[in-house]
Every structure is written in C-alpha cells, then in structure tokens.
Design an enzyme around this catalytic site. Structure first.
Site, PDB file in Angstrom:
ATOM      1  N   ASP A 444       0.873  -1.256  -0.009  1.00 59.83           N
ATOM      2  CA  ASP A 444       0.089   0.040   0.099  1.00 59.83           C
ATOM      3  C   ASP A 444       0.781   1.323  -0.019  1.00 59.83           C
ATOM      4  O   ASP A 444       2.092   1.359   0.194  1.00 59.83           O
ATOM      5  CB  ASP A 444      -1.020   0.133   1.389  1.00 59.83           C
ATOM      6  CG  ASP A 444      -2.036   1.024   1.132  1.00 59.83           C
ATOM      7  OD1 ASP A 444      -2.227   1.776   0.449  1.00 59.83           O
ATOM      8  OD2 ASP A 444      -2.382   1.597   2.299  1.00 59.83           O
ATOM      9  N   GLU A 447       2.737   4.995  -3.936  1.00 57.79           N
ATOM     10  CA  GLU A 447       2.814   6.016  -5.188  1.00 57.79           C
ATOM     11  C   GLU A 447       4.271   6.505  -5.184  1.00 57.79           C
ATOM     12  O   GLU A 447       4.698   6.801  -6.334  1.00 57.79           O
ATOM     13  CB  GLU A 447       1.708   7.084  -5.106  1.00 57.79           C
ATOM     14  CG  GLU A 447       0.274   6.337  -5.278  1.00 57.79           C
ATOM     15  CD  GLU A 447      -0.084   5.365  -4.052  1.00 57.79           C
ATOM     16  OE1 GLU A 447       0.379   5.814  -2.889  1.00 57.79           O
ATOM     17  OE2 GLU A 447      -0.817   4.442  -4.281  1.00 57.79           O
ATOM     18  N   ASP A 522      -8.808   3.961  -2.723  1.00 53.77           N
ATOM     19  CA  ASP A 522      -9.812   4.136  -1.680  1.00 53.77           C
ATOM     20  C   ASP A 522     -11.202   4.558  -2.711  1.00 53.77           C
ATOM     21  O   ASP A 522     -11.306   5.949  -2.683  1.00 53.77           O
ATOM     22  CB  ASP A 522      -9.376   5.363  -0.738  1.00 53.77           C
ATOM     23  CG  ASP A 522      -8.146   4.686   0.155  1.00 53.77           C
ATOM     24  OD1 ASP A 522      -8.059   3.339   0.041  1.00 53.77           O
ATOM     25  OD2 ASP A 522      -7.415   5.556   0.505  1.00 53.77           O
TER      26      ASP A 522
HETATM   27  O1  MIG Z   1      -3.640   6.388   4.415  1.00 53.61           O
HETATM   28  O2  MIG Z   1      -3.759   1.104   5.692  1.00 53.61           O
HETATM   29  O3  MIG Z   1      -5.889   2.267   0.209  1.00 53.61           O
HETATM   30  O4  MIG Z   1      -6.883   0.125   1.741  1.00 53.61           O
HETATM   31  O5  MIG Z   1      -6.837   0.242   4.391  1.00 53.61           O
HETATM   32  C1  MIG Z   1      -4.581   5.038   4.189  1.00 53.61           C
HETATM   33  C2  MIG Z   1      -4.816   1.744   5.644  1.00 53.61           C
HETATM   34  C3  MIG Z   1      -3.655   3.965   3.813  1.00 53.61           C
HETATM   35  C4  MIG Z   1      -4.830   3.227   2.098  1.00 53.61           C
HETATM   36  C5  MIG Z   1      -5.312   2.046   1.372  1.00 53.61           C
HETATM   37  C6  MIG Z   1      -6.471   1.203   2.210  1.00 53.61           C
HETATM   38  C7  MIG Z   1      -5.947   0.890   3.573  1.00 53.61           C
HETATM   39  C8  MIG Z   1      -5.430   2.252   4.292  1.00 53.61           C
HETATM   40  N1  MIG Z   1      -4.272   2.903   3.603  1.00 53.61           N
END
Ligand code: MIG
Length: 843
Positions: A444, A447, A522
């Site tokens: 996650d 980017e 998201d």
């Molecule tokens: O700033 O890990 O897209 O699926 O639950 C949010 C917490 C960070 C973004 C992800 C989301 C995840 C969440 N993450």
C-alpha cells in the site's frame, strides 16, 4: 467527512510537529504536480525536420535529423518500435515496463521510393517519409493508422537554459498523430471517467488522491500510458514507454489530432498493429509481461477491514464465516497489526502469538495477508531502519542526506527500490512474515503517498541511486509502486519457490501485472462509485492489468444494506473479489445487516465459489494470451460498434454477461445483449442478441446471462477452496440451436509443475439442433488428473423429458426434473473422450 481518521489529533500532531528535511513542496492539483509541458507549438515545440542520413540496422532503420536520432524497428510482424533520441543520447530501450527485450529477428523487406522508406513485415508496414521525417503504419489490408501529424510529427520543447533540475530532465518530448474521424480510443489503465477515451486528456502520474477518487480525478495510483484504438471492428495500440510525467491528448485539444508527450527522457513508443483487439492485447502483454498464474485459493472471496484490531477480532470474523457457511478464503491484516506501524513487526499486545493465530486460521481454510507500506520509521532502536541506513538503502535528498517524510509511523525513510541491492534486502525482510505463516503481501501507499504536504508524493529532486545510474524522482516516479511490488514478488518467489506468490499493490506502472494484482484504492460507499468501478475495471483489463478489483461495499464512509448487497452482486464477478472498508465506518461483513441481505450475499458468494473452475480457466487464458478476465463487450464483438459505448456491463470470460444494478431502488435496467443466444441465469429465459432489453432485477437477482451451448464448469458448494475434493464437477449448459465450447483448464492450483505439463486441458463442445443435443468431452491434454470421480452435465431449459439419452452409445435412464426443466447426466471422470447424445426437443 469520510476522512475523519486523517484529522485525528494524533495524526495532525505528527504532521504539524515535523519539518520535512528536503524537497520542493507542492500541492496536488488535478494532475498532482506542477511541471506541465507547454501545450502548443507557440510555446516552443520543435518538430523533427528532414532526415539527412539513414542506415539499415538489424530490424529496421536508423535516421539522423539534425541532432535527433530516430530508429524504427520491427520487433514482430505486427509490432513496431520507434525511438527518438536527442543530442546524441544512447539508443537505450531498457525499461522496467518491458518484459521482453530480445525478439526473434523479424523478416523485413525494405524499399524506398519518392522520398519515402518502407519496412514491410508481411502483416504490416511502416512508411517513413524523409522530408520532413514522418511515420505512418499500414496493415496487410491497406488500412492506415497511427499516422504522424504532417506538420508536427515527433519533436521536443526546447527549454530555456535555466540550469538545475529542468535541464537535468532534458527537453520534453512529444508525438502528434492524426485522429481520423471515427477512430475511438480506449485503455489508459486505472481510469474512473468511463470506458471510451476519445476527446479526453489523460495524465499519467501516480498519486493518492485526497478524499477518495471521483470521476473528476484523472490520474490515480497507477499509470499505464497505453491506448487501444478501435475503428470498424479493427484495433491498433500504442504504448509510450516513458516513466516521467506523461500526458496523452486524445483528439481533445484538436479533434483531428492526438498527442502523446512526456516531461523528459527519450520518446520511445511501440505500435501494435492488430488488426484484432485480441492480438493487440496479446502482443502488448508479451512486451510488458503477462499475469502469472494465481494460486487457486486467491480466486475465492477475500475479507478485509482497516483494521481487524487484534487476534480475537480476527478469530471472531473467521468464526462467523464458518458458522454461517459463507464462503471466504482470505483474511487481511491492515496497519494496526504492526508495532507502531513499523513494517515487518507485530504489535505483541494485540497479536501475542501470530504463528499460532495464523495456524489456527489455516486449519479452518483461511489464508492471511498482511499489509506492508514503504515508509520505514526513522527510529534508532528499530532494526529495519538501522539496516537500511547503514547500507544506504534509502532514497536521498539532493545534497546526499536521507530523504524523510511523514507517513503512519511518523517520520520515515523510503527504500530506494530502483537499486537491486535494496530490493534484495527488502525482499529478505519477508522471511519473518512468511515464517509466521503469512500467505501473501499487500503493498500500500507505494505511489509513494506522503503526509507532508498531505497526500503528496516525493519531490522531483529526490535522488534514486539505482544500480550506478542515479535518477531524479521525476524520472522514475511512476515506477516506485511497481518496483516495490517487484521486490515483494521476487522475495516470495525466492523464499517459497514451490508456491505462487500472492502480492497485491495499489500503485504501479505498465507491466505491474508481472508482479502483483491491483485493487483500485480508496473508493467511497456511494452508488456512484459502484457504477464507476464497472468501466474502471474494464479499462484496466484493456491495459494489461487483468487481475483487478475494487473494494466491495466501498472503502470510505458508511455503506448501507442495499448498496452492499448490490455491490456484492457485482463484486463476485471481479477477478479479485475483496470486501474492504475504512476505520470508523460501519461494519460491512456480509452478515452486518441481517436478513434478507445476508442470504442474498451468501448466495452470490456461493455462486462465485462454484464458478472458480470457470474463473481459473479464464485466468489461464489471460496468463497465456493477455485477454482480460473481466472484459468489455467490444472485446468479443468488435464489429458491433454499439458495444463500444456499453460501459456499465461486462463479460466475464466470453460466456457470462453481467449487467449490475448500480442505483438505489432500481429493480429494472436496460441491458444491451450482444450477438448470440443468451439465457437469463435466474429465469432461464432465452434472449437473442443483438438486442436492447429491459431486465427485471430485484435484489438478489442481478442481470446475469449465460451464452448458449457454452459449458460452464462449476464446483459443488464449499466454504473455501480445498474444503473437500471438488467432486462432482458440474457442466452447466443452456442449449439452443447452434454450438458452443469451452476448454476447461485445471492444474494443481499452486506451484509450477504445470510448466512441465502437469495440467489438464479438456475441450468440451455442445452442438444443439431442434431435436438433439450432443455434448462431447475430448480427451484430456496434459498429465494432471483431477481427483474427482464424476462429471455432471446439468442441461437447463429442456422443455420435456428427453426421448433418449446415450452415453458413449449406451442408452441410459434420464434424470429429468420437470419443475426445473433440467436434465442431469452423471458421467464418470474418465480419461478418454466421452460423447453424450441427448434426443430431446428444445423448443
Ligand atoms: O492512508 O492502511 O488504500 O486500503 O486500508 C491510508 C490503511 C492507508 C490506504 C489503502 C487502504 C488501507 C489504508 N491505507
């Protein structure tokens, strides 16, 4: 609103308390970044002029025009590569996006006449006019496509000599192509703005959009600078292999022209000549890589939440699934499982004994996936940070310090995934979670997404040392996510060589499909986002990323029973099927809202579980040919231009047509049924396409249609993959005059023995005439023999008991169910071919 957790006092104080130590700060605008390129020639565009010299090279021709070198090469009969290199830059085509660098030599016939060079492969031809240097393509039928704009062609933007970063990036480059009337664009990866891309401006720059995305956001987490163009049923494609900030203007500024530009670097593009859309995707995924085979369990239903807070909560979720016999194969641990968000650690209070917990869940048939973010907490007592710092594995500031920014753990350093040593180190860190029993890794925030400023990414001038070829972040930004996924996949592969890695990623670039599946980040628990995901998933499939899914139920905000149920009706047909929701939102496990919702969702999830052999067959086709799993109607019906605009329906493989309900209260919807004979799954009603119909679709009966005569392989009902041997295998057939077939693919479901022939491929055909249905099961190819003992034919919509049923010439007593108009034929799972002959009227 939905961002409540971001504004929590704790997070705010971290953000406010920290001064970021480097970089130009910038806010996220629509395109997420400031460095845009001038958009017209008035702002300094310099087209390439006359080609003064040309020389033959292996697969094509190299031309010199002023300070520019242009190379045009045929890599395959239907694939050309064009490179523009300015100011003596080396002709270097290596790219993280490209999986296949070495191509067999293609026979090319070159000729020249009337100031024009031509390279012909037989299947296609490229014509290069020399003054000025302009390029166009042609296929064997004489169709001309991807033709340079005569005025502007390829060229660059001379930058004012200001020194510093802009100069380091070199001139921005651009390619102008004519846009013939009627040519329609598709693809462009993860886009929320519908299916067709004609008349749009597309930005390729990975960002974590604030507040969840909406159709107004152009670029999102993943960038795939690839288009498929369609006209009169024929396709061609273009991929711009450039990892800088990229923009496509698709007949938007100028209806007669499209441009493809990058903020720097070399202008390298690939043209896929088609002419079929299948062949464009096939070559594109040969070039950028195919989706590796998934472990079978990963095709089941996945349940996630941000976060299941401790071991007991996870246990109880698991327990509910099994108690209610709702199918589920995978459970997720989001960031709260870690000790203060330190990656590769566990919070020992919340999760005192991870191996024990995971073993317990495994007993019940669950796989557990844990999240890993790239940010490593700057903390002198934290081993991962210390190792990275000591060995110089983190991204650098322009003056050589460690680049820091804030993410969940507070101040963080970021692994420089451009370096192979860093990837190997990061990879080796996965030993611990694997030892604990973790089955897959969820990448996650890659980017990368940063908190200062909120939802920003790395500044352009962060330095990546690479393997001795340092790059500014601006040059490789779009790769960061793919490189993290690559490090992860390579690690899982190396550490567990007999298992197929399971990696899920939010960010990536073209070619990400080699490393990870993608979820679309998201979304919100809004009807609009349910709708939006339908074209979005198709866009991805058309861009080589086929193993994809959106968070079922919506991530941000509170879902509601009807929305969740309708979302499940769609979600069970996503290649990746996961329900996930954010902190502080209403729970959305399938039982969250009681009846009738729970039973309806259970029915849909059981359907998915039963469909796994079909899904696996389609997945393997994707793995082998690049054909999307979830595909737009026009992929199968390119000659029917009505399908080009059908964005709120899709095909799963070629035999299932899904038209989800995406609005509150709707119980009917318009469905465009493409050519062929189809059967409504729930009522058995027969529909002849092409036609526009009004489908009745109360909650629990979403419009689903099955292609006539195509056998759909189904498992018996199970709570998870491997609950018991999948015996019998049912072949569901809706017969109608005509014929259909499916080649069932099966293998061990994990590991790599299939590469040595340990698989089974079995063609099953069904031929139907007015009074006879003939089903043939060919001999299996490959050495894999499924464990089951029986195959059942379930032949639906047989209006009356059959006159006779023969199996391999022997008459048998038919099992016919009047009420369900269904005929069941039980066959042994024999090695040799089987023929079933049913004498029955079907109309
Ligand atoms: O700033 O890990 O897209 O699926 O639950 C949010 C917490 C960070 C973004 C992800 C989301 C995840 C969440 N993450």
């Amino acid at each position: 609103m939905v961002l409540a957790y971001y504004s929590s006092a704790a997070v705010r104080s971290v953000i406010e308390g920290v001064r970021v130590n480097a970089g130009t700060q910038h806010t996220i605008g629509r395109e997420g970044r400031r460095l845009r390129v001038a958009s017209t020639e008035r702002e300094g565009y310099r087209p390439i002029g006359r080609a003064e010299r040309s020389e033959q090279c292996d697969t094509g021709v190299r031309l010199q025009a002023g300070t520019a070198t242009v190379e045009v090469a045929a890599l395959a009969p239907d694939l050309f590569r064009v490179g523009l290199f300015l100011n003596g830059r080396p002709l270097d085509y290596t790219s993280e996006a490209i999986a296949k660098m070495e191509w067999e030599l293609t026979q090319v016939q070159s000729s020249s006449a009337n100031g024009e060079l031509s390279l012909c492969t037989g299947a296609a031809r490229v014509r290069i006019s020399l003054d000025p240097l302009r390029i166009r393509f042609e296929d064997a039928s004489g169709r001309v496509f991807a033709e340079d704009d005569p005025e502007r062609g390829m060229g660059f933007f001379a930058r004012p000599k200001v020194g510093g970063r802009e100069e380091a990036l070199g001139p921005a480059v651009r390619l102008y192509k004519r846009h013939p009337a009627g040519e329609r664009y598709f693809g462009c990866g993860e886009r929320t703005g519908g299916l067709e891309k004609t008349a749009s401006h597309q930005i390729f720059w990975n960002i974590d959009p604030p507040g969840g995305h909406n159709p107004g956001h152009n670029n999102l987490y993943t960038s795939i600078p690839f288009i498929v163009a369609m006209q009169d049923g024929k396709a061609w494609g273009l991929f711009l292999a450039n990892t800088y900030h990229v923009e496509f203007d698709l007949a938007h500024e100028d209806v007669d022209c499209s441009w493809f530009g990058a903020a720097g670097g070399d202008l390298i593009y690939y043209v896929f000549c088609g002419p079929s859309i299948r062949s464009v995707l096939d070559r594109y995924t040969e070039l950028t890589g195919r989706t590796p085979m998934a472990p079978l369990w990963a095709l089941g239903y996945h349940q996630s939440r941000y976060s299941y807070m401790d071991a007991d909560e996870l246990r109880s979720v698991a327990h509910e699934f099994r108690r209610r016999r709702i199918p589920c194969d995978v459970l997720y641990l989001d960031i709260h499982y870690m000790d203060g968000y330190r990656v590769f650690t566990w919070d020992r209070e919340r999760f005192p004994d991870p191996p024990q917990l995971i073993a317990e869940l495994q007993e019940q048939g669950f796989h557990v996936v844990t999240i890993i973010d790239p940010g490593v907490k700057v903390d002198d007592r934290y081993q991962v940070y210390l190792e990275g710092r000591e060995q110089d594995f983190f991204c650098k500031t322009a003056d050589g310090g460690e680049y820091h920014n804030v993410v969940w753990p507070g101040l963080c350093a970021f692994p420089d995934f451009t370096s192979s040593a860093t990837r190997a180190w990061w990879g080796s860190r996965h030993q611990a979670p694997l030892d604990d029993g973790v089955a897959g890794i969820w990448c996650d925030m890659n980017e990368p997404s940063l908190f200062v400023p909120f939802h920003s990414t790395m500044p352009d001038d962060v330095v990546h040392l690479g393997d001795g070829d340092p790059k500014l972040h601006a040059q490789i930004h779009n790769l960061y996510g793919s490189l993290m996924a690559r490090a992860t996949r390579e690690a899982l592969q190396a550490l567990c060589p007999d298992r197929r890695p399971f990696v899920i990623s939010r960010s990536g670039f073209a070619g990400l499909q080699r490393h990870a599946l993608l979820w679309t980040g998201d979304n919100n628990s809004w009807w609009e986002h349910l709708w939006m995901s339908v074209p979005q998933l198709q866009n991805l499939g058309l861009s080589g990323l086929a193993w994809v899914g959106a968070d079922i139920g919506g991530f941000f905000g509170d879902t509601n029973p009807e929305l969740l149920t309708r979302w499940m009706e769609l979600g069970v047909f996503q290649p990746f099927c996961r329900n996930h929701s954010a902190l502080d939102t209403r729970r959305q496990e399938p039982w969250a809202f009681g009846e009738p919702y729970e039973s309806i969702m259970k029915k849909m999830m059981q359907l998915r579980q039963r469909l796994i052999p079909y899904l696996y067959t389609v997945f393997e086709e994707c793995h082998r040919t690049g054909a999307p799993i979830l595909r737009p109607l026009f992929f199968e019906n390119p000659d029917d231009e009505t399908t080009y605009a059908v964005e709120d329906e899709f095909l799963l493989g070629s035999a299932l047509l899904i038209a989800p309900i995406t609005r509150h209260g709707d119980e009917y919807r318009h469905v465009y049924v493409p050519e062929g004979t189809w059967f409504h799954l729930w009522s058995g009603k027969q529909i002849e396409g092409p036609s526009h119909i009004l489908a009745e679709a109360p909650l629990g009966e979403p419009p689903i249609y099955v292609r006539a005569n195509t056998p759909i392989p189904l498992w018996p009902e199970m709570s998870h993959v491997g609950e018991r041997p999948a015996d019998p295998l049912t072949l569901l057939i809706f017969p109608a005059a005509g014929q259909g077939e499916l080649t069932l693919y099966e293998d061990a479901g994990d590991g790599y023995d299939y590469q040595q022939g340990f698989y089974s491929r079995r063609r099953i055909t069904c031929e139907t005439s007015v009074d006879q249905i003939i089903v043939r099961l060919d001999e299996r190819k490959g050495s894999f023999v499924p464990e089951r003992k029986e195959v059942h034919l379930e032949i639906r919509e047989v209006p009356a008991p059959p006159e006779s049923v023969h199996v391999n010439g022997q008459q048998i007593v038919p099992e016919y169910d009047d009420g369900r108009r269904t005929l069941i034929v039980r066959l042994p799972e024999v090695g040799a071919g089987t023929g079933v002959n049913v004498r029955a009227g079907i109309s």
